[in-house]
Design a protein around this motif. Structure first.
Motif, PDB file in Angstrom:
ATOM      1  N   HIS A 125       0.825  -1.219   0.000  1.00 13.68           N
ATOM      2  CA  HIS A 125       0.000   0.000   0.000  1.00 13.68           C
ATOM      3  C   HIS A 125       0.856   1.265   0.000  1.00 13.68           C
ATOM      4  CE1 HIS A 125      -3.861  -2.059   0.453  1.00 13.68           C
ATOM      5  NE2 HIS A 125      -3.168  -2.951   1.138  1.00 13.68           N
ATOM      6  N   PRO A 126       1.581   1.474  -1.081  1.00 14.82           N
ATOM      7  CA  PRO A 126       2.424   2.680  -1.176  1.00 14.82           C
ATOM      8  C   PRO A 126       1.622   3.968  -1.235  1.00 14.82           C
ATOM      9  CG  PRO A 126       2.354   1.525  -3.289  1.00 14.82           C
ATOM     10  CD  PRO A 126       1.685   0.629  -2.293  1.00 14.82           C
ATOM     11  N   GLU A 127       0.309   3.840  -1.445  1.00 14.56           N
ATOM     12  CA  GLU A 127      -0.530   5.043  -1.496  1.00 14.56           C
ATOM     13  C   GLU A 127      -0.663   5.720  -0.120  1.00 14.56           C
ATOM     14  OE1 GLU A 127      -3.397   1.672  -0.521  1.00 14.56           O
ATOM     15  OE2 GLU A 127      -1.621   1.971  -1.782  1.00 14.56           O
ATOM     16  N   ILE A 128      -0.342   4.972   0.943  1.00 10.89           N
ATOM     17  CA  ILE A 128      -0.389   5.552   2.295  1.00 10.89           C
ATOM     18  C   ILE A 128       0.941   6.255   2.551  1.00 10.89           C
ATOM     19  CG2 ILE A 128      -0.639   5.082   4.770  1.00 10.89           C
ATOM     20  CD1 ILE A 128      -2.347   2.667   4.068  1.00 10.89           C
ATOM     21  N   LYS A 129       0.910   7.566   2.455  1.00 13.75           N
ATOM     22  CA  LYS A 129       2.137   8.363   2.581  1.00 13.75           C
ATOM     23  C   LYS A 129       2.187   9.194   3.866  1.00 13.75           C
ATOM     24  CE  LYS A 129       3.121   8.789  -2.378  1.00 13.75           C
ATOM     25  NZ  LYS A 129       2.218   7.704  -2.810  1.00 13.75           N
ATOM     26  N   SER A 130       1.053   9.249   4.582  1.00 12.11           N
ATOM     27  CA  SER A 130       0.991   9.956   5.860  1.00 12.11           C
ATOM     28  C   SER A 130      -0.250   9.465   6.604  1.00 12.11           C
ATOM     29  CB  SER A 130       0.904  11.471   5.653  1.00 12.11           C
ATOM     30  OG  SER A 130      -0.382  11.829   5.184  1.00 12.11           O
ATOM     31  N   ALA A 131      -0.405   9.912   7.845  1.00 13.44           N
ATOM     32  CA  ALA A 131      -1.578   9.514   8.617  1.00 13.44           C
ATOM     33  C   ALA A 131      -2.868  10.026   7.985  1.00 13.44           C
ATOM     34  CB  ALA A 131      -1.451  10.023  10.049  1.00 13.44           C
ATOM     35  N   ALA A 132      -2.763  11.048   7.158  1.00 12.39           N
ATOM     36  CA  ALA A 132      -3.951  11.566   6.461  1.00 12.39           C
ATOM     37  C   ALA A 132      -4.540  10.528   5.520  1.00 12.39           C
ATOM     38  CB  ALA A 132      -3.592  12.829   5.686  1.00 12.39           C
ATOM     39  N   ASP A 133      -3.729   9.557   5.126  1.00 13.14           N
ATOM     40  CA  ASP A 133      -4.181   8.515   4.202  1.00 13.14           C
ATOM     41  C   ASP A 133      -4.768   7.297   4.920  1.00 13.14           C
ATOM     42  OD1 ASP A 133      -3.291   9.983   1.925  1.00 13.14           O
ATOM     43  OD2 ASP A 133      -1.233   9.346   2.357  1.00 13.14           O
ATOM     44  N   PHE A 134      -4.969   7.405   6.241  1.00 12.76           N
ATOM     45  CA  PHE A 134      -5.587   6.299   6.987  1.00 12.76           C
ATOM     46  C   PHE A 134      -7.077   6.162   6.670  1.00 12.76           C
ATOM     47  CE2 PHE A 134      -2.514   6.402  10.896  1.00 12.76           C
ATOM     48  CZ  PHE A 134      -1.510   5.880  10.103  1.00 12.76           C
ATOM     49  N   LYS A 135      -7.662   7.194   6.090  1.00  8.95           N
ATOM     50  CA  LYS A 135      -9.098   7.187   5.812  1.00  8.95           C
ATOM     51  C   LYS A 135      -9.480   5.947   4.997  1.00  8.95           C
ATOM     52  CE  LYS A 135     -10.924  11.195   5.270  1.00  8.95           C
ATOM     53  NZ  LYS A 135     -11.405  12.507   4.730  1.00  8.95           N
ATOM     54  N   GLY A 136     -10.383   5.136   5.552  1.00  5.27           N
ATOM     55  CA  GLY A 136     -10.833   3.914   4.892  1.00  5.27           C
ATOM     56  C   GLY A 136      -9.941   2.706   5.115  1.00  5.27           C
ATOM     57  N   ALA A 137      -8.837   2.878   5.836  1.00  6.16           N
ATOM     58  CA  ALA A 137      -7.877   1.781   6.035  1.00  6.16           C
ATOM     59  C   ALA A 137      -8.115   1.050   7.351  1.00  6.16           C
ATOM     60  CB  ALA A 137      -6.454   2.332   6.009  1.00  6.16           C
ATOM     61  N   ASP A 138      -7.538  -0.144   7.439  1.00  9.33           N
ATOM     62  CA  ASP A 138      -7.483  -0.907   8.685  1.00  9.33           C
ATOM     63  C   ASP A 138      -6.063  -0.760   9.228  1.00  9.33           C
ATOM     64  OD1 ASP A 138     -10.128  -1.991   8.600  1.00  9.33           O
ATOM     65  OD2 ASP A 138      -9.446  -3.371   7.047  1.00  9.33           O
ATOM     66  N   VAL A 139      -5.951  -0.192  10.416  1.00  8.56           N
ATOM     67  CA  VAL A 139      -4.646   0.087  11.004  1.00  8.56           C
ATOM     68  C   VAL A 139      -4.469  -0.764  12.255  1.00  8.56           C
ATOM     69  CG1 VAL A 139      -3.117   1.865  11.926  1.00  8.56           C
ATOM     70  CG2 VAL A 139      -4.730   2.441  10.107  1.00  8.56           C
ATOM     71  N   GLY A 140      -3.405  -1.534  12.298  1.00  5.55           N
ATOM     72  CA  GLY A 140      -3.185  -2.471  13.387  1.00  5.55           C
ATOM     73  C   GLY A 140      -2.696  -1.820  14.666  1.00  5.55           C
ATOM     74  N   VAL A 141      -3.245  -2.275  15.800  1.00  7.99           N
ATOM     75  CA  VAL A 141      -2.803  -1.876  17.133  1.00  7.99           C
ATOM     76  C   VAL A 141      -2.728  -3.140  17.982  1.00  7.99           C
ATOM     77  CG1 VAL A 141      -3.792   0.438  16.975  1.00  7.99           C
ATOM     78  CG2 VAL A 141      -5.176  -1.431  17.910  1.00  7.99           C
ATOM     79  N   THR A 142      -2.066  -3.061  19.127  1.00  8.82           N
ATOM     80  CA  THR A 142      -1.948  -4.278  19.949  1.00  8.82           C
ATOM     81  C   THR A 142      -3.297  -4.696  20.506  1.00  8.82           C
ATOM     82  OG1 THR A 142      -1.301  -2.880  21.818  1.00  8.82           O
ATOM     83  CG2 THR A 142       0.464  -3.958  20.593  1.00  8.82           C
ATOM     84  N   GLY A 143      -4.087  -3.724  20.944  1.00  6.81           N
ATOM     85  CA  GLY A 143      -5.409  -4.036  21.482  1.00  6.81           C
ATOM     86  C   GLY A 143      -6.244  -2.772  21.542  1.00  6.81           C
ATOM     87  N   LEU A 144      -7.560  -2.895  21.532  1.00  4.69           N
ATOM     88  CA  LEU A 144      -8.428  -1.719  21.658  1.00  4.69           C
ATOM     89  C   LEU A 144      -8.337  -1.215  23.093  1.00  4.69           C
ATOM     90  CD1 LEU A 144     -11.532  -2.910  19.604  1.00  4.69           C
ATOM     91  CD2 LEU A 144      -9.555  -1.570  18.832  1.00  4.69           C
ATOM     92  N   GLY A 145      -8.079   0.076  23.257  1.00  2.00           N
ATOM     93  CA  GLY A 145      -7.870   0.619  24.595  1.00  2.00           C
ATOM     94  C   GLY A 145      -6.417   0.583  25.017  1.00  2.00           C
ATOM     95  N   SER A 146      -5.558   0.070  24.124  1.00  6.89           N
ATOM     96  CA  SER A 146      -4.119   0.021  24.408  1.00  6.89           C
ATOM     97  C   SER A 146      -3.470   1.357  24.074  1.00  6.89           C
ATOM     98  CB  SER A 146      -3.457  -1.080  23.577  1.00  6.89           C
ATOM     99  OG  SER A 146      -3.498  -0.735  22.199  1.00  6.89           O
ATOM    100  N   SER A 147      -2.222   1.516  24.495  1.00  2.00           N
ATOM    101  CA  SER A 147      -1.496   2.756  24.203  1.00  2.00           C
ATOM    102  C   SER A 147      -1.273   2.933  22.706  1.00  2.00           C
ATOM    103  CB  SER A 147      -0.162   2.767  24.943  1.00  2.00           C
ATOM    104  OG  SER A 147      -0.386   2.730  26.339  1.00  2.00           O
ATOM    105  N   THR A 148      -1.052   1.829  21.986  1.00  2.00           N
ATOM    106  CA  THR A 148      -0.885   1.943  20.532  1.00  2.00           C
ATOM    107  C   THR A 148      -2.181   2.433  19.891  1.00  2.00           C
ATOM    108  OG1 THR A 148      -1.387  -0.428  20.308  1.00  2.00           O
ATOM    109  CG2 THR A 148       0.943   0.205  20.321  1.00  2.00           C
ATOM    110  N   ASN A 149      -3.303   2.041  20.469  1.00  2.00           N
ATOM    111  CA  ASN A 149      -4.596   2.524  19.972  1.00  2.00           C
ATOM    112  C   ASN A 149      -4.746   4.020  20.249  1.00  2.00           C
ATOM    113  OD1 ASN A 149      -7.143   1.903  18.723  1.00  2.00           O
ATOM    114  ND2 ASN A 149      -8.120   2.115  20.717  1.00  2.00           N
ATOM    115  N   PHE A 150      -4.389   4.434  21.478  1.00  2.00           N
ATOM    116  CA  PHE A 150      -4.445   5.855  21.830  1.00  2.00           C
ATOM    117  C   PHE A 150      -3.625   6.683  20.843  1.00  2.00           C
ATOM    118  CE2 PHE A 150      -4.782   4.815  26.677  1.00  2.00           C
ATOM    119  CZ  PHE A 150      -6.105   4.464  26.523  1.00  2.00           C
ATOM    120  N   LEU A 151      -2.372   6.271  20.638  1.00  5.98           N
ATOM    121  CA  LEU A 151      -1.452   7.044  19.799  1.00  5.98           C
ATOM    122  C   LEU A 151      -1.897   7.069  18.336  1.00  5.98           C
ATOM    123  CD1 LEU A 151       1.960   5.937  21.330  1.00  5.98           C
ATOM    124  CD2 LEU A 151       0.897   8.194  21.508  1.00  5.98           C
ATOM    125  N   THR A 152      -2.419   5.943  17.858  1.00  2.00           N
ATOM    126  CA  THR A 152      -2.886   5.875  16.471  1.00  2.00           C
ATOM    127  C   THR A 152      -4.075   6.810  16.249  1.00  2.00           C
ATOM    128  OG1 THR A 152      -2.114   3.580  16.247  1.00  2.00           O
ATOM    129  CG2 THR A 152      -3.747   4.338  14.655  1.00  2.00           C
TER     130      THR A 152
END
Length: 338
Positions: A125-152
Motif C-alpha cells: 500500500h504505497p498510497e499511504i504516505k501519511s496519517a492523512a491517508d488512513f481514511k478507509g484503512a485498517d490500522v493495526g494496534v496491539t489491542g483496543l484501549g491500548s497505548s498503541t490505539n491511543f497514539l494511532t
C-alpha cells in the motif's frame, strides 16, 4: 504415660510460638512475592523487566518477582485492577486515562521518555504516505484501549482523519502483527522492535512515523512522551513502601546498566528466544532506540502534560474532568535510590 501439666503447657507454648514464627515468615515471604504483568516482555520498549530479572537485581533486593507476559497493555491493566497482580510494566498514559475513570494508579519508575513505537506501512500500500491517508484503512494496534490505539487515534486526528473514518484493528505484536500485514488484514500499524526490524528487513513494510527517539516523539506528539513504566495502584504503593522501594532500586540499577552498556552487551543478557536467529537485527534495533530509556527512572518534567494533551484530543471523559497529573506518578522512590 501422660505428660506432666507444666511440661504439657511448655510443649503447647513452644508449639504456639513455632506456629506464630512460621506464620510470620510465611507472611514475610508472601509480602516479598510480587507479580508483575508485562505488556509483551519480548518488546524492546519493556526490556528493563526481563533485564532486571536476568541481571539478578530482584534477588539482590530480596524480592521474589514473577513476570507474566501479556500481548497488550490494556489486558495487563485489567489484571492489575482485578487485584491478580501487583503492578504492570506498560505505558504511563494508562495512569492518566484511569484517573478519568475514577481509578488511581501511578508510575513509580519511569523507564522511557519516548514511545519506542513506529507506524509501519505495508509494501502493498504505497498510497499511504501519511496519517492523512488512513481514511478507509485498517490500522493495526496491539489491542483496543491500548497505548498503541491511543497514539494511532491521535496521529490520525492530528492529520484530519476522524475515528469513524478508519478502523483500528487489534492484532497484537510480533508474529500476529506480521501475519496480519502479510495477509492484508491491516494496511498499516503501530508496533515496536524487534517487529519493526523484521518487517523492514523482509521488505514487507516501511516506516511511516518514527517515535523511537525523544526527537521523533516531540515531532509526532508535540513534546516529550513518557511511555514504558512500572505502574501500580496508588493504595498498594502507599501500603507497601518498603517493597516498592526495593523494586525501584532494582529497576533504576537496570536503567543505569542500559545507559552504560552497548546494545550488544545488553542483548547478551537477554533470553535467546527474544532475538532468535537474528541477533544482529535485535542489536541494531536496540542500538537505534535505547536512547528512549531514562537514566534514573525519573518522570520527565514536561512529559505528563504532553500525554494528557494527546489523550484529551479524542477522550471526552478527560476533557470534562480536572485531571491531577501529580497523582499519576511519583518520584519518591527513584530519588531515594542510593
Amino acid at each position: 504415660m501422660f505428660a506432666k501439666p507444666n511440661l504439657l503447657r511448655g510443649l503447647l507454648l513452644a508449639g504456639t510460638v513455632a506456629t506464630l514464627t512460621l506464620g510470620a515468615a510465611a507472611v514475610a515471604r508472601a509480602d516479598d512475592k510480587i507479580t508483575i504483568v508485562v505488556g509483551g516482555y519480548e518488546k524492546q520498549i519493556y526490556l528493563p523487566a526481563k533485564l532486571a530479572e536476568g541481571l539478578g537485581y530482584f534477588k539482590d533486593e530480596g524480592l521474589d518477582v514473577e513476570l507474566l507476559n501479556d500481548t497488550a497493555g490494556v489486558d495487563a491493566e485489567t489484571e492489575m485492577l482485578a487485584g491478580t497482580v501487583q503492578g504492570v510494566v506498560g505505558f504511563y498514559d494508562h495512569c492518566v486515562d484511569l484517573q478519568g475513570k475514577g481509578k488511581f494508579v501511578e508510575s513509580v519508575v519511569q523507564f522511557s521518555q519516548a514511545p519506542g513505537e513506529v507506524i509501519l506501512v505495508s509494501a502493498k500500500h504505497p498510497e499511504i504516505k501519511s496519517a492523512a491517508d488512513f481514511k478507509g484503512a485498517d490500522v493495526g494496534v496491539t489491542g483496543l484501549g491500548s497505548s498503541t490505539n491511543f497514539l494511532t487515534l491521535y496521529l490520525a486526528q492530528k492529520a484530519g482523519v476522524k475515528p469513524n473514518e478508519f478502523t483500528t484493528l487489534p492484532v497484537g505484536a510480533g508474529a500476529t502483527f506480521i501475519a496480519a500485514m502479510q495477509h492484508d488484514q491491516i494496511q498499516a500499524g503501530m508496533t515496536t522492535e524487534p517487529t519493526i526490524g523484521r518487517m523492514v528487513k523482509s521488505g514487507d513494510a516501511s516506516v511511516l512515523i518514527d517515535m523511537r527517539t525523544v526527537k521523533g516523539a516531540e515531532d509526532a506528539l508535540g513534546g516529550t512522551y513518557p511511555a514504558a513504566s512500572l505502574y501500580m495502584p496508588t493504595a498498594w504503593v502507599d501500603s507497601h513502601k518498603d517493597t516498592v522501594q526495593k523494586l525501584a532500586n532494582a529497576f533504576v540499577k537496570t536503567l543505569k546498566f542500559i545507559n552504560t552498556h552497548s546494545a550488544a552487551e545488553i542483548t547478551d543478557k537477554m533470553p535467546k528466544e527474544f532475538y532468535g536467529d537474528d541477533k544482529d537485527g535485535y542489536v541494531k534495533g536496540l542500538d537505534a532506540g535505547k536512547g528512549m530509556f531514562t537514566a534514573d527512572g525519573v518522570m520527565p518534567e514536561d512529559g505528563p502534560k504532553t500525554v494528557l494533551a494527546v489523550l484529551q484530543t479524542f477522550k471526552k471523559e478527560l476533557q470534562d474532568k480536572q485531571i491531577d497529573l501529580s497523582k499519576t506518578f511519583t518520584t519518591e522512590f527513584v530519588k531515594n535510590v542510593k
